[in-house]
Design a protein around this motif. Structure first.
Motif, PDB file in Angstrom:
ATOM      1  N   LEU A  67      -8.324 -91.190  59.784  1.00 14.04           N
ATOM      2  CA  LEU A  67      -7.816 -92.316  58.997  1.00 14.04           C
ATOM      3  C   LEU A  67      -8.951 -92.998  58.240  1.00 14.04           C
ATOM      4  O   LEU A  67      -8.754 -93.491  57.135  1.00 14.04           O
ATOM      5  CB  LEU A  67      -7.125 -93.326  59.911  1.00 14.04           C
ATOM      6  CG  LEU A  67      -5.622 -93.188  60.063  1.00 14.04           C
ATOM      7  CD1 LEU A  67      -5.071 -94.240  61.030  1.00 14.04           C
ATOM      8  CD2 LEU A  67      -4.901 -93.266  58.731  1.00 14.04           C
ATOM      9  N   GLU A  68     -10.138 -93.006  58.838  1.00  9.53           N
ATOM     10  CA  GLU A  68     -11.302 -93.610  58.180  1.00  9.53           C
ATOM     11  C   GLU A  68     -11.624 -92.938  56.848  1.00  9.53           C
ATOM     12  O   GLU A  68     -12.204 -93.558  55.968  1.00  9.53           O
ATOM     13  CB  GLU A  68     -12.541 -93.529  59.086  1.00  9.53           C
ATOM     14  CG  GLU A  68     -12.451 -94.351  60.339  1.00  9.53           C
ATOM     15  CD  GLU A  68     -13.601 -94.116  61.291  1.00  9.53           C
ATOM     16  OE1 GLU A  68     -13.648 -94.815  62.323  1.00  9.53           O
ATOM     17  OE2 GLU A  68     -14.464 -93.235  61.040  1.00  9.53           O
ATOM     18  N   VAL A  69     -11.253 -91.660  56.709  1.00 10.09           N
ATOM     19  CA  VAL A  69     -11.509 -90.929  55.457  1.00 10.09           C
ATOM     20  C   VAL A  69     -10.217 -90.703  54.666  1.00 10.09           C
ATOM     21  O   VAL A  69     -10.153 -89.851  53.793  1.00 10.09           O
ATOM     22  CB  VAL A  69     -12.257 -89.595  55.716  1.00 10.09           C
ATOM     23  CG1 VAL A  69     -13.643 -89.861  56.280  1.00 10.09           C
ATOM     24  CG2 VAL A  69     -11.462 -88.668  56.621  1.00 10.09           C
ATOM     25  N   GLY A  70      -9.186 -91.472  55.006  1.00 11.77           N
ATOM     26  CA  GLY A  70      -7.956 -91.449  54.232  1.00 11.77           C
ATOM     27  C   GLY A  70      -6.977 -90.345  54.557  1.00 11.77           C
ATOM     28  O   GLY A  70      -6.073 -90.071  53.766  1.00 11.77           O
ATOM     29  N   ILE A  71      -7.116 -89.721  55.721  1.00 15.24           N
ATOM     30  CA  ILE A  71      -6.186 -88.656  56.120  1.00 15.24           C
ATOM     31  C   ILE A  71      -5.428 -89.102  57.370  1.00 15.24           C
ATOM     32  O   ILE A  71      -6.034 -89.377  58.403  1.00 15.24           O
ATOM     33  CB  ILE A  71      -6.926 -87.326  56.383  1.00 15.24           C
ATOM     34  CG1 ILE A  71      -7.599 -86.843  55.088  1.00 15.24           C
ATOM     35  CG2 ILE A  71      -5.966 -86.278  56.940  1.00 15.24           C
ATOM     36  CD1 ILE A  71      -8.490 -85.629  55.264  1.00 15.24           C
ATOM     37  N   ASP A  72      -4.111 -89.164  57.254  1.00 13.12           N
ATOM     38  CA  ASP A  72      -3.256 -89.619  58.344  1.00 13.12           C
ATOM     39  C   ASP A  72      -2.693 -88.420  59.104  1.00 13.12           C
ATOM     40  O   ASP A  72      -1.906 -87.650  58.558  1.00 13.12           O
ATOM     41  CB  ASP A  72      -2.118 -90.467  57.768  1.00 13.12           C
ATOM     42  CG  ASP A  72      -1.236 -91.078  58.836  1.00 13.12           C
ATOM     43  OD1 ASP A  72      -1.477 -90.867  60.040  1.00 13.12           O
ATOM     44  OD2 ASP A  72      -0.274 -91.786  58.458  1.00 13.12           O
ATOM     45  N   LEU A  73      -3.092 -88.288  60.351  1.00 14.58           N
ATOM     46  CA  LEU A  73      -2.595 -87.195  61.201  1.00 14.58           C
ATOM     47  C   LEU A  73      -1.588 -87.705  62.233  1.00 14.58           C
ATOM     48  O   LEU A  73      -1.244 -86.978  63.162  1.00 14.58           O
ATOM     49  CB  LEU A  73      -3.767 -86.503  61.918  1.00 14.58           C
ATOM     50  CG  LEU A  73      -4.806 -85.812  61.041  1.00 14.58           C
ATOM     51  CD1 LEU A  73      -5.914 -85.201  61.908  1.00 14.58           C
ATOM     52  CD2 LEU A  73      -4.174 -84.739  60.169  1.00 14.58           C
ATOM     53  N   SER A  74      -1.102 -88.924  62.063  1.00 13.36           N
ATOM     54  CA  SER A  74      -0.234 -89.521  63.086  1.00 13.36           C
ATOM     55  C   SER A  74       1.101 -88.801  63.253  1.00 13.36           C
ATOM     56  O   SER A  74       1.702 -88.869  64.327  1.00 13.36           O
ATOM     57  CB  SER A  74       0.003 -91.001  62.792  1.00 13.36           C
ATOM     58  OG  SER A  74       0.686 -91.165  61.565  1.00 13.36           O
TER      59      SER A  74
END
Length: 131
Positions: free
Chosen positions: A53-60
């Motif tokens: 998420l810190e690099v703009g990728i949501d794996l949730s």
């Protein structure tokens, strides 16, 4: 062009990051990164979700997937993250092993180093293979 498979044991960290970075940085729409594991976990590691998420990728909303021989056959290349002997052999599919440290149970600062290593390898891999 076939998909590029990123594989690790639990499909909850390294392979998820690699596939996400591949899909972010690829230049060819005809190939996509997918990920799977030989013994998938029930969820992506919380620390991995956090640092991505810190690099703009949501794996949730991502769920680990079982690496089956049928799924492996959809790939032109399988990049293993260090699962060694437990990764399947698929005739005609190129297999590359990166041997990257598992971020599971690592402190956030160590997991970030692993994340950045994966992203750098992905960028080089895309350039080398014109993806």
């Amino acid at each position: 062009m076939s998909d590029v498979m990123f594989a690790c044991v639990h499909n909850a960290g390294r392979s998820q990051m690699a596939a996400a970075f591949f899909n972010k940085h690829r230049t060819q729409d005809t190939v996509k990164g997918i990920s799977a594991g030989t013994n998938p976990a029930s969820e992506v590691h919380p620390v991995v979700r956090e640092i991505m998420l810190e690099v703009g990728i949501d794996l949730s909303n991502i769920t680990p997937v079982k690496l089956t021989p049928e799924l492996a056959k959809t790939a032109s290349t399988i990049v293993t993250m260090g699962c060694g002997e437990t990764c399947p052999y698929v005739p005609g599919v190129q297999i590359i092993d990166w041997g990257i440290t598992d971020p599971k149970n690592k402190p956030v600062d160590e997991a970030r180093v692993i994340r950045d290593e994966i992203e750098n390898r992905i960028k080089a891999f895309i350039t080398e293979n014109n993806y």
